[in-house]
Design a protein around this motif. Structure first.
Motif, PDB file in Angstrom:
ATOM      1  N   ILE A 187       0.817  -1.219   0.000  1.00 51.13           N
ATOM      2  CA  ILE A 187       0.000   0.000   0.000  1.00 51.13           C
ATOM      3  C   ILE A 187       0.860   1.284   0.000  1.00 51.13           C
ATOM      4  O   ILE A 187       0.784   2.093  -0.907  1.00 51.13           O
ATOM      5  N   TYR A 188       1.637   1.441   1.039  1.00 55.65           N
ATOM      6  CA  TYR A 188       2.389   2.689   1.224  1.00 55.65           C
ATOM      7  C   TYR A 188       3.317   2.976   0.043  1.00 55.65           C
ATOM      8  O   TYR A 188       3.581   4.135  -0.287  1.00 55.65           O
TER       9      TYR A 188
ATOM     10  N   ARG B 242       2.864   2.422  -3.062  1.00 56.30           N
ATOM     11  CA  ARG B 242       2.194   2.684  -4.322  1.00 56.30           C
ATOM     12  C   ARG B 242       2.546   4.089  -4.834  1.00 56.30           C
ATOM     13  O   ARG B 242       2.757   5.002  -4.046  1.00 56.30           O
TER      14      ARG B 242
ATOM     15  N   LEU C  69       0.554   8.945  -4.425  1.00 52.26           N
ATOM     16  CA  LEU C  69       0.663   9.899  -3.332  1.00 52.26           C
ATOM     17  C   LEU C  69       2.099   9.848  -2.815  1.00 52.26           C
ATOM     18  O   LEU C  69       2.718   8.781  -2.792  1.00 52.26           O
TER      19      LEU C  69
ATOM     20  N   ARG D 292       4.874  12.192   2.279  1.00 49.42           N
ATOM     21  CA  ARG D 292       4.324  13.280   3.086  1.00 49.42           C
ATOM     22  C   ARG D 292       2.789  13.230   3.123  1.00 49.42           C
ATOM     23  O   ARG D 292       2.174  13.378   4.178  1.00 49.42           O
ATOM     24  N   GLN D 293       2.196  13.017   1.958  1.00 48.44           N
ATOM     25  CA  GLN D 293       0.735  12.948   1.896  1.00 48.44           C
ATOM     26  C   GLN D 293       0.208  11.701   2.603  1.00 48.44           C
ATOM     27  O   GLN D 293      -0.810  11.749   3.293  1.00 48.44           O
ATOM     28  N   ARG D 294       0.918  10.578   2.414  1.00 53.18           N
ATOM     29  CA  ARG D 294       0.462   9.341   3.072  1.00 53.18           C
ATOM     30  C   ARG D 294       0.483   9.489   4.591  1.00 53.18           C
ATOM     31  O   ARG D 294      -0.436   9.057   5.283  1.00 53.18           O
TER      32      ARG D 294
ATOM     33  N   MET E  60       0.161  12.199   6.324  1.00 53.15           N
ATOM     34  CA  MET E  60      -0.961  13.075   6.724  1.00 53.15           C
ATOM     35  C   MET E  60      -2.275  12.299   6.776  1.00 53.15           C
ATOM     36  O   MET E  60      -3.071  12.441   7.708  1.00 53.15           O
ATOM     37  N   ILE E  61      -2.497  11.476   5.756  1.00 54.22           N
ATOM     38  CA  ILE E  61      -3.721  10.668   5.677  1.00 54.22           C
ATOM     39  C   ILE E  61      -3.776   9.650   6.814  1.00 54.22           C
ATOM     40  O   ILE E  61      -4.820   9.435   7.435  1.00 54.22           O
ATOM     41  N   ILE E  62      -2.648   9.008   7.087  1.00 56.23           N
ATOM     42  CA  ILE E  62      -2.610   7.978   8.141  1.00 56.23           C
ATOM     43  C   ILE E  62      -2.785   8.619   9.515  1.00 56.23           C
ATOM     44  O   ILE E  62      -3.497   8.087  10.372  1.00 56.23           O
TER      45      ILE E  62
ATOM     46  N   SER F 197      -4.472  11.266  10.169  1.00 54.62           N
ATOM     47  CA  SER F 197      -5.894  11.582  10.257  1.00 54.62           C
ATOM     48  C   SER F 197      -6.709  10.342  10.605  1.00 54.62           C
ATOM     49  O   SER F 197      -7.595  10.379  11.474  1.00 54.62           O
ATOM     50  N   SER F 198      -6.409   9.228   9.955  1.00 56.91           N
ATOM     51  CA  SER F 198      -7.150   7.987  10.213  1.00 56.91           C
ATOM     52  C   SER F 198      -6.901   7.484  11.635  1.00 56.91           C
ATOM     53  O   SER F 198      -7.840   7.138  12.356  1.00 56.91           O
TER      54      SER F 198
ATOM     55  N   HIS G 174       3.671   6.949  13.549  1.00 56.87           N
ATOM     56  CA  HIS G 174       3.463   7.696  12.301  1.00 56.87           C
ATOM     57  C   HIS G 174       3.787   9.178  12.459  1.00 56.87           C
ATOM     58  O   HIS G 174       4.094   9.843  11.470  1.00 56.87           O
TER      59      HIS G 174
ATOM     60  N   ILE H  61      -7.318  15.022   4.213  1.00 56.78           N
ATOM     61  CA  ILE H  61      -7.375  14.688   5.638  1.00 56.78           C
ATOM     62  C   ILE H  61      -8.809  14.377   6.070  1.00 56.78           C
ATOM     63  O   ILE H  61      -9.061  13.417   6.808  1.00 56.78           O
TER      64      ILE H  61
ATOM     65  N   SER I  59     -10.026  11.052   4.719  1.00 59.19           N
ATOM     66  CA  SER I  59      -9.446   9.973   5.526  1.00 59.19           C
ATOM     67  C   SER I  59     -10.212   9.803   6.834  1.00 59.19           C
ATOM     68  O   SER I  59     -10.536   8.682   7.242  1.00 59.19           O
TER      69      SER I  59
ATOM     70  N   THR J 103     -12.711   6.634   7.792  1.00 59.70           N
ATOM     71  CA  THR J 103     -12.388   5.870   8.995  1.00 59.70           C
ATOM     72  C   THR J 103     -13.598   5.754   9.909  1.00 59.70           C
ATOM     73  O   THR J 103     -13.804   4.712  10.544  1.00 59.70           O
TER      74      THR J 103
ATOM     75  N   GLU K  63      -6.890   6.543  -4.013  1.00 58.13           N
ATOM     76  CA  GLU K  63      -5.640   6.211  -3.322  1.00 58.13           C
ATOM     77  C   GLU K  63      -5.751   6.455  -1.808  1.00 58.13           C
ATOM     78  O   GLU K  63      -5.236   5.676  -1.003  1.00 58.13           O
TER      79      GLU K  63
ATOM     80  N   GLN L 236      -5.294   3.749   1.088  1.00 53.06           N
ATOM     81  CA  GLN L 236      -4.302   3.962   2.152  1.00 53.06           C
ATOM     82  C   GLN L 236      -4.913   3.799   3.544  1.00 53.06           C
ATOM     83  O   GLN L 236      -4.227   3.476   4.515  1.00 53.06           O
TER      84      GLN L 236
ATOM     85  N   TYR M  11      -6.260  -6.662  -3.506  1.00 58.66           N
ATOM     86  CA  TYR M  11      -5.686  -6.798  -2.150  1.00 58.66           C
ATOM     87  C   TYR M  11      -6.584  -7.654  -1.256  1.00 58.66           C
ATOM     88  O   TYR M  11      -6.093  -8.381  -0.397  1.00 58.66           O
TER      89      TYR M  11
END
Lengths: 128, 128, 128, 128, 128, 128
Positions: free
Chosen positions: A47-48, A50, A53, A56-58, A60-62, A64-65, A79, B61, B64, B68, B95, B99, C38
């Motif tokens: 995943i990561y 890929r 993105l 840096r963007q990943r 931020m998304i993670i 947030s999740s 993270h 953000i 995401s 979630t 994406e 993620q 996946y």
């Protein structure tokens, strides 16, 4: 092929999360070696890594999740370390946690903020 | 001052979410006018309008966080509209949802994906 | 190697969930082909196919997890189909949902029960 | 004794939720008669019937909990009916959902509000 | 105008949560001053200060929401302090946590109860 | 009749969870005796004691539900003790937590794994 996924994921974990990532996964592996392998292979190797993105963007998304989940303090710290390592600033991390508040609620945002404070303070100790 | 917050939030809602945002908030206002006001004032006038992150980053953000949460299909659709309007591509939206899967689980990611499919299909109809 | 994981997962999805599984994943693939890959590779090729627990036990565990999540009606229906296909009885499925109630709360248990009712009724139509 | 719990709970369900409560539990009973019995015995015969809080207060607490859960629209509607029947006003119900927003997030509050709108509109039809 | 919201919220935080509220928000402010400001302005200045429900009722609703969230021990302790300060009795607080059990599950209720025990024991120390 | 439910539940708690179950419920009873009684009567006397699933299966289902909840470390430890006492193996417990990962996410699975590690280590101390 499977080895590629593992190698690719392990390389990301080592590069992005440094000591924190490896010790995090070593704790997982102490009880379930396969789960720590799946995290490297699937979460990072598949995943990561890929395109589409940037790291840096990943992060931020993670963040947030994980902040939204509310009970994932340990992963969130990993993270936040990673985010700092790939160039997300402290100000941006705090901003993500503020942006999450109206959707996930203040308790989730505040739990996230306490994780961030701990990581920032660890970084201050190392750099001083 | 308070009017500033409202105006600032309302301007963002109108510009970013266009008709979808206004009809979303009109439905909220039908039962609770104050809640729709707080969303404009607080979620947009206070939070979203802050410097430190761009609208593109904020939508990533928020998508995401909403994916979630798992049960926020309606808000998620509004923010996928908004994300497209501020320049997040369909590929990036998908994406983000991919993620999120290792952290929030496949069901949350798949619920998010179905919301995305609906929005993409509405956009295809409009542009065709 | 990676193909093995996909083949192993795809074989399980086809055998356990039959038409329902393939149509479920076709809907996912319509927006995100990689996510449906996946699910076959990781959720089924890596995890579900592991030794240590039988399919009957895995479906019981997954039904418990999905019912606890509360908003995963569609996945839950897929796994209730799968549970019936691998020999979990209707009585056992209802019993799992009752057992989940004290921990996840009545609303989660009841949402699960409504998913079960729908699947049982689909099976009654087919067999009549 | 057990019959007492059932009778006590069934009496509350009938009195507080009227037709809506009985049809709600009849749907549960169609797949799991024991679960609908446990709801009458435990949730109402044991818990709701306790001294220490009045029905008005209990409905306020339950509406807050169900709105926070986010995916419990059907139960929430039942309890909004019940709240109106025991004297909680529409304004108070909306106020509870607004009060929940900073903690559970806007999406949970808005889902709750849509449930309230549906119930209010059903009441308007009946009384007109 | 904005200052009014802040003043109104700050006055409530100081009056209702006393030292616990201010130290809670000071910890938030150490990492994100704006977030602690939004809590005073929005959660208290906008929402909590609304007419329509009394502080006693608001604390009951908030305790129900925070207990349902399950992972918000710190906020829950703050609001249990606040509830006691505005006249909710220990018996009523325990009763709210019992009332939440059938909907949010026993684990959420028990987490809430442990927070309550800690606060009650702090109060016993102060008053002895 | 009510005594029967209590006796039946108390017998299960004592037999399945041994000292851990009684001390867990004693802590609950310290703040809310009735809640610990309801857990014995309802969760064990009514639900767990039902025919249709064996204790081994019930513990697997409950571990899956509690791991999915994510914030229920204390209950999860109690049920991992219980699972070991009724013959679920350590390997099966780890396998359940791995099986939960694709649905509830890695953070929930990892939180569960840390609870399992603690219990396994307590058992190693006792048996050594």
């Amino acid at each position: 092929m499977s080895d590629d996924r593992y190698e690719r994921g392990a390389e990301i974990v080592a590069r992005v999360y440094k000591d924190f990532g490896d010790s995090f996964l070593a704790e997982v592996a102490a009880a379930a070696p396969d789960l720590s392998r799946y995290i490297r292979e699937f979460a990072f190797g598949d995943i990561y890594s890929r395109p589409g993105l940037e790291p840096r963007q990943r992060e931020m998304i993670i963040i947030s999740s994980l902040a939204t989940i509310g009970y994932a303090a340990h992963e969130l710290k990993a993270h936040i370390h990673g985010a700092l390592n790939v160039g997300v600033t402290r100000e941006e991390i705090v901003e993500i946690l503020i942006q999450v508040a109206p959707y996930a609620g203040f308790p989730a945002a505040i739990n996230g903020l306490h994780a961030a404070k701990e990581v920032f303070s660890e970084w201050d100790k190392i750099s001083s």
